[in-house]
Design a protein around this motif. Structure first.
Motif, PDB file in Angstrom:
ATOM      1  N   GLU A   1       5.114   6.811  -2.903  1.00 15.04           N
ATOM      2  CA  GLU A   1       4.546   6.136  -1.736  1.00 15.04           C
ATOM      3  C   GLU A   1       3.023   6.078  -1.828  1.00 15.04           C
ATOM      4  O   GLU A   1       2.413   5.061  -1.480  1.00 15.04           O
ATOM      5  CB  GLU A   1       4.984   6.846  -0.456  1.00 15.04           C
ATOM      6  N   LEU A   2       2.410   7.162  -2.292  1.00 15.02           N
ATOM      7  CA  LEU A   2       0.950   7.169  -2.430  1.00 15.02           C
ATOM      8  C   LEU A   2       0.496   6.187  -3.507  1.00 15.02           C
ATOM      9  O   LEU A   2      -0.547   5.538  -3.354  1.00 15.02           O
ATOM     10  CB  LEU A   2       0.450   8.577  -2.756  1.00 15.02           C
ATOM     11  N   ARG A   3       1.270   6.050  -4.580  1.00 18.51           N
ATOM     12  CA  ARG A   3       0.922   5.075  -5.615  1.00 18.51           C
ATOM     13  C   ARG A   3       1.022   3.656  -5.073  1.00 18.51           C
ATOM     14  O   ARG A   3       0.184   2.811  -5.384  1.00 18.51           O
ATOM     15  CB  ARG A   3       1.824   5.249  -6.832  1.00 18.51           C
ATOM     16  N   VAL A   4       2.061   3.391  -4.279  1.00 19.69           N
ATOM     17  CA  VAL A   4       2.197   2.059  -3.667  1.00 19.69           C
ATOM     18  C   VAL A   4       1.017   1.803  -2.727  1.00 19.69           C
ATOM     19  O   VAL A   4       0.426   0.714  -2.729  1.00 19.69           O
ATOM     20  CB  VAL A   4       3.547   1.947  -2.920  1.00 19.69           C
ATOM     21  N   GLU A   5       0.663   2.815  -1.939  1.00 19.87           N
ATOM     22  CA  GLU A   5      -0.474   2.680  -1.027  1.00 19.87           C
ATOM     23  C   GLU A   5      -1.772   2.453  -1.805  1.00 19.87           C
ATOM     24  O   GLU A   5      -2.596   1.616  -1.423  1.00 19.87           O
ATOM     25  CB  GLU A   5      -0.585   3.933  -0.161  1.00 19.87           C
ATOM     26  N   LEU A   6      -1.948   3.190  -2.905  1.00 17.24           N
ATOM     27  CA  LEU A   6      -3.140   3.019  -3.737  1.00 17.24           C
ATOM     28  C   LEU A   6      -3.200   1.609  -4.310  1.00 17.24           C
ATOM     29  O   LEU A   6      -4.254   0.966  -4.296  1.00 17.24           O
ATOM     30  CB  LEU A   6      -3.146   4.055  -4.858  1.00 17.24           C
ATOM     31  N   THR A   7      -2.069   1.121  -4.783  1.00 19.09           N
ATOM     32  CA  THR A   7      -2.021  -0.240  -5.328  1.00 19.09           C
ATOM     33  C   THR A   7      -2.357  -1.261  -4.247  1.00 19.09           C
ATOM     34  O   THR A   7      -3.110  -2.211  -4.489  1.00 19.09           O
ATOM     35  CB  THR A   7      -0.624  -0.526  -5.924  1.00 19.09           C
ATOM     36  N   THR A   8      -1.823  -1.069  -3.051  1.00 19.91           N
ATOM     37  CA  THR A   8      -2.101  -1.979  -1.938  1.00 19.91           C
ATOM     38  C   THR A   8      -3.591  -1.964  -1.596  1.00 19.91           C
ATOM     39  O   THR A   8      -4.203  -3.022  -1.394  1.00 19.91           O
ATOM     40  CB  THR A   8      -1.266  -1.580  -0.707  1.00 19.91           C
ATOM     41  N   ILE A   9      -4.175  -0.782  -1.550  1.00 18.58           N
ATOM     42  CA  ILE A   9      -5.604  -0.672  -1.229  1.00 18.58           C
ATOM     43  C   ILE A   9      -6.442  -1.314  -2.332  1.00 18.58           C
ATOM     44  O   ILE A   9      -7.434  -2.001  -2.049  1.00 18.58           O
ATOM     45  CB  ILE A   9      -5.986   0.805  -1.006  1.00 18.58           C
ATOM     46  N   GLN A  10      -6.053  -1.110  -3.591  1.00 26.19           N
ATOM     47  CA  GLN A  10      -6.796  -1.726  -4.691  1.00 26.19           C
ATOM     48  C   GLN A  10      -6.718  -3.252  -4.617  1.00 26.19           C
ATOM     49  O   GLN A  10      -7.708  -3.940  -4.863  1.00 26.19           O
ATOM     50  CB  GLN A  10      -6.259  -1.235  -6.030  1.00 26.19           C
TER      51      GLN A  10
END
Length: 151
Positions: free
Chosen positions: A55-64
């Motif tokens: 979930e944090l990786r998905v969130e990081l990708t979304t923020i990027q």
């Protein structure tokens, strides 16, 4: 006959032997159950942690991606064509030759932004690597030969 009496006296009753076997079986069953519960707990925690990482990786990708979109919007807004269009809309026009005078003012310096004034300078980098780790193998052999290995 006395030996037979001693053997008979130390022989346990059948129900006691059966109770000991049942107790040992239940103890082994409880031990295996505790190990299985511990394994299940560790596996569940690992699965939850793995899911949180996903979930944090998905969130990081979304923020990027959002950041990249904002950088693209900023680049479009500050492009030469867009800046010229906005300047013309505000009533500005290009300067013609001879209309602009450059005046040098002695002692004037451009003020730095406040964010640069309050920023602390980074301390100079101090090498934290001991000299032993930056020594080559040949240098190490040479040193051992010269000093006879005593150091």
């Amino acid at each position: 006959m006395q030996a037979a009496q001693i053997i008979h006296a130390h022989k346990q009753a059948p129900w006691r032997v059966q109770r000991q076997w049942v107790g040992a079986f239940l103890l082994a069953l409880i031990g295996m159950t505790m190990i299985a519960a511990l394994y299940l707990d560790v596996t569940a925690r690992a699965a939850v942690t793995g899911r949180e990482i996903q979930e944090l990786r998905v969130e990081l990708t979304t923020i990027q991606r959002t950041n990249a979109d904002l950088e693209t919007q900023l680049a479009n807004m500050t492009s030469t064509i867009e800046m010229q269009r906005r300047a013309l809309a505000l009533g500005y026009r290009p300067v013609k030759p001879g209309e602009l005078d450059y005046v040098a003012v002695p002692g004037f310096s451009v003020p730095e932004p406040e964010i640069l004034l309050v920023a602390e300078d980074a301390p100079p980098h101090v090498q934290s690597l001991p000299p032993e780790y930056s020594q080559s193998l040949i240098e190490w052999f040479d040193e051992r030969i010269r000093f006879g290995g005593a150091r």
